[in-house]
Design a protein around this motif. Sequence first.
Motif, PDB file in Angstrom:
ATOM      1  N   THR A 145      -9.852 -26.494  18.068  1.00 51.96           N
ATOM      2  CA  THR A 145     -11.200 -26.692  17.545  1.00 51.96           C
ATOM      3  C   THR A 145     -11.939 -25.356  17.502  1.00 51.96           C
ATOM      4  O   THR A 145     -11.695 -24.468  18.323  1.00 51.96           O
ATOM      5  N   PHE A 146     -12.842 -25.258  16.536  1.00 50.43           N
ATOM      6  CA  PHE A 146     -13.613 -24.034  16.334  1.00 50.43           C
ATOM      7  C   PHE A 146     -15.077 -24.367  16.116  1.00 50.43           C
ATOM      8  O   PHE A 146     -15.398 -25.436  15.591  1.00 50.43           O
ATOM      9  N   THR A 147     -15.939 -23.433  16.459  1.00 50.04           N
ATOM     10  CA  THR A 147     -17.356 -23.554  16.120  1.00 50.04           C
ATOM     11  C   THR A 147     -17.536 -23.011  14.697  1.00 50.04           C
ATOM     12  O   THR A 147     -16.608 -22.436  14.116  1.00 50.04           O
ATOM     13  N   ILE A 148     -18.726 -23.164  14.158  1.00 50.37           N
ATOM     14  CA  ILE A 148     -19.000 -22.618  12.825  1.00 50.37           C
ATOM     15  C   ILE A 148     -18.803 -21.103  12.843  1.00 50.37           C
ATOM     16  O   ILE A 148     -18.175 -20.532  11.951  1.00 50.37           O
ATOM     17  N   ASP A 205     -13.393 -15.549  12.610  1.00 50.48           N
ATOM     18  CA  ASP A 205     -11.980 -15.393  12.943  1.00 50.48           C
ATOM     19  C   ASP A 205     -11.015 -16.057  11.965  1.00 50.48           C
ATOM     20  O   ASP A 205      -9.904 -15.567  11.773  1.00 50.48           O
ATOM     21  N   GLU A 206     -11.419 -17.153  11.363  1.00 47.18           N
ATOM     22  CA  GLU A 206     -10.477 -17.919  10.546  1.00 47.18           C
ATOM     23  C   GLU A 206     -10.627 -17.661   9.048  1.00 47.18           C
ATOM     24  O   GLU A 206      -9.641 -17.460   8.363  1.00 47.18           O
ATOM     25  N   LEU A 207     -11.840 -17.687   8.532  1.00 45.94           N
ATOM     26  CA  LEU A 207     -12.043 -17.541   7.085  1.00 45.94           C
ATOM     27  C   LEU A 207     -12.555 -16.162   6.689  1.00 45.94           C
ATOM     28  O   LEU A 207     -12.557 -15.827   5.507  1.00 45.94           O
ATOM     29  N   ARG A 264     -21.378 -17.122   8.055  1.00 45.88           N
ATOM     30  CA  ARG A 264     -21.695 -18.425   8.639  1.00 45.88           C
ATOM     31  C   ARG A 264     -22.341 -19.323   7.590  1.00 45.88           C
ATOM     32  O   ARG A 264     -22.061 -20.518   7.525  1.00 45.88           O
ATOM     33  N   ALA A 265     -23.171 -18.742   6.742  1.00 41.03           N
ATOM     34  CA  ALA A 265     -23.844 -19.508   5.681  1.00 41.03           C
ATOM     35  C   ALA A 265     -22.830 -20.104   4.703  1.00 41.03           C
ATOM     36  O   ALA A 265     -23.001 -21.233   4.238  1.00 41.03           O
ATOM     37  N   PHE A 266     -21.766 -19.359   4.420  1.00 39.86           N
ATOM     38  CA  PHE A 266     -20.750 -19.869   3.498  1.00 39.86           C
ATOM     39  C   PHE A 266     -19.993 -21.042   4.125  1.00 39.86           C
ATOM     40  O   PHE A 266     -19.685 -22.024   3.445  1.00 39.86           O
ATOM     41  N   VAL A 267     -19.714 -20.963   5.422  1.00 44.65           N
ATOM     42  CA  VAL A 267     -19.059 -22.078   6.111  1.00 44.65           C
ATOM     43  C   VAL A 267     -19.976 -23.310   6.068  1.00 44.65           C
ATOM     44  O   VAL A 267     -19.514 -24.418   5.796  1.00 44.65           O
ATOM     45  N   CYS A 268     -21.262 -23.117   6.287  1.00 48.06           N
ATOM     46  CA  CYS A 268     -22.217 -24.232   6.210  1.00 48.06           C
ATOM     47  C   CYS A 268     -22.238 -24.825   4.808  1.00 48.06           C
ATOM     48  O   CYS A 268     -22.322 -26.047   4.642  1.00 48.06           O
TER      49      CYS A 268
END
Length: 64
Positions: free
Chosen positions: A10-13, A19-21, A25-29
């Motif tokens: 599991t990962f936070t935003i 680390d992953e993408l 952070r805004a793009f992940v949201c």
Amino acid sequence: MSSPEYADKTFTIQQTADDELHCSRAFVCKLMRTGKLEYSKLGSRVIIRGRAISKLLDDSAVQS
């Protein structure tokens, strides 16, 4: 990234973005808001599973 251990991790935003993408952070949201990245809420926390990240990357590889 498709190992069974990664799928259950599991990962936070912020971890997903950094680390992953390797994006903001805004793009992940935005990915979560548009339904392209699956997530779960645990109280006030947002949890993103490794399998959701793998699915997002697999789907984007097919489209390109």
